[in-house]
Design an enzyme around this catalytic site. Structure first.
Site, short mmCIF file in Angstrom:
data_model
loop_
_atom_site.label_atom_id
_atom_site.label_comp_id
_atom_site.label_asym_id
_atom_site.label_seq_id
_atom_site.Cartn_x
_atom_site.Cartn_y
_atom_site.Cartn_z
N ASP A 195 -2.52 -1.59 -12.34
CA ASP A 195 -1.84 -1.24 -11.09
C ASP A 195 -2.06 -2.30 -10.01
O ASP A 195 -1.91 -2.03 -8.83
CB ASP A 195 -2.26 0.15 -10.60
CG ASP A 195 -3.72 0.22 -10.17
OD1 ASP A 195 -4.47 -0.77 -10.35
OD2 ASP A 195 -4.13 1.28 -9.66
N ILE A 223 0.84 -1.19 0.00
CA ILE A 223 0.00 0.00 0.00
C ILE A 223 0.88 1.25 0.00
O ILE A 223 1.85 1.35 0.76
CB ILE A 223 -0.91 0.01 1.25
CG1 ILE A 223 -1.87 -1.18 1.21
CG2 ILE A 223 -1.69 1.31 1.36
CD1 ILE A 223 -2.61 -1.41 2.53
N THR A 258 -0.19 2.98 -8.75
CA THR A 258 -1.08 3.69 -9.67
C THR A 258 -0.35 4.81 -10.39
O THR A 258 -0.57 5.03 -11.59
CB THR A 258 -2.29 4.25 -8.90
OG1 THR A 258 -2.97 3.17 -8.23
CG2 THR A 258 -3.28 4.92 -9.86
#
Length: 217
Positions: free
Chosen positions: A86, A13, A18
């Site tokens: 992504d 994360i 992205t």
């Protein structure tokens, strides 16, 4: 496996998946596939109480990613149109193993294998990794309210899980190249030279893919 580039970008994360997918999509004119994150109605509750909301959260992600990949196969890959994503749907198992109790994980794993057995497999992976400090800084910089309650211990475990997963992936799929990017050393968002380095690596792997296609014709 697709015969045109199908690139999946993976990593913990906040690592920049992205952002890199956007840049590669623009560079190569590939279709951009973005995972659904903030639309998950259980995610905020999950970060507050992982044990209570893990199954609902993971099932939402699995069903939505399945539908996205199904659409990609039908609308792009089947028509020889390249895609950069992504995420890779197999990331679901990383999170599920970490968050689900044993009885729910068994059920989840069965559903996962049923849904994904015919899904398209990327022919190139980009793995972004970094230290916990870098990950925490990037999460803070992008400022998603929903991520502000993520525990650093959870992120540290997740980073370890990703490293183990990618090592296993490379052993199980020796024919799929993995480009490893160290986020502590490279900042492709703010430094064009770092982005250019990644672009060159992707171009090299594309050339290999084109050669394989020619051999198989």
């Amino acid at each position: 496996m697709p015969t045109v580039p199908f690139i999946a970008i993976e990593g913990p994360i906040g690592i920049g998946k992205t952002s890199l997918a956007h840049k590669l999509s623009a560079q190569f004119n590939f279709h951009l596939l973005k995972e659904i994150v903030e639309e998950n109605p259980f995610l905020g509750k999950f970060y507050d109480d992982i044990e209570e909301w893990s199954f609902q959260t993971e099932m939402f992600f699995l069903c939505n990613r399945f539908k996205q990949l199904e659409d990609i196969q039908q609308k792009y890959l089947s028509w020889n149109k390249a895609v950069v994503a992504d995420y890779h749907i197999s990331k679901n198992m990383i999170f599920a193993r970490r968050t689900l109790p044993a009885d729910k994980f068994d059920k989840y794993e069965q559903i996962y294998h049923i849904l994904t057995k015919d899904m398209p497999v990327p022919n190139m992976m980009i793995y972004l990794h970094a230290s916990l400090d870098t990950i925490l800084n990037r999460i803070q910089q992008r400022g998603r309210d929903i991520e502000q309650n993520i525990k650093s211990s959870y992120l540290a475990q997740l980073a370890d899980d990703y490293e183990a997963y990618m090592n296993e992936f490379e052993m199980l799929h020796p024919d799929i190249p993995v480009i490893r990017i160290n986020g502590d050393e490279m900042d492709f968002v703010n430094y064009q030279d770092d982005l250019d380095t990644i672009i060159r690596q992707v171009q090299q792997q594309q050339e290999v893919l084109i050669q394989k296609r020619g051999t198989n014709l």
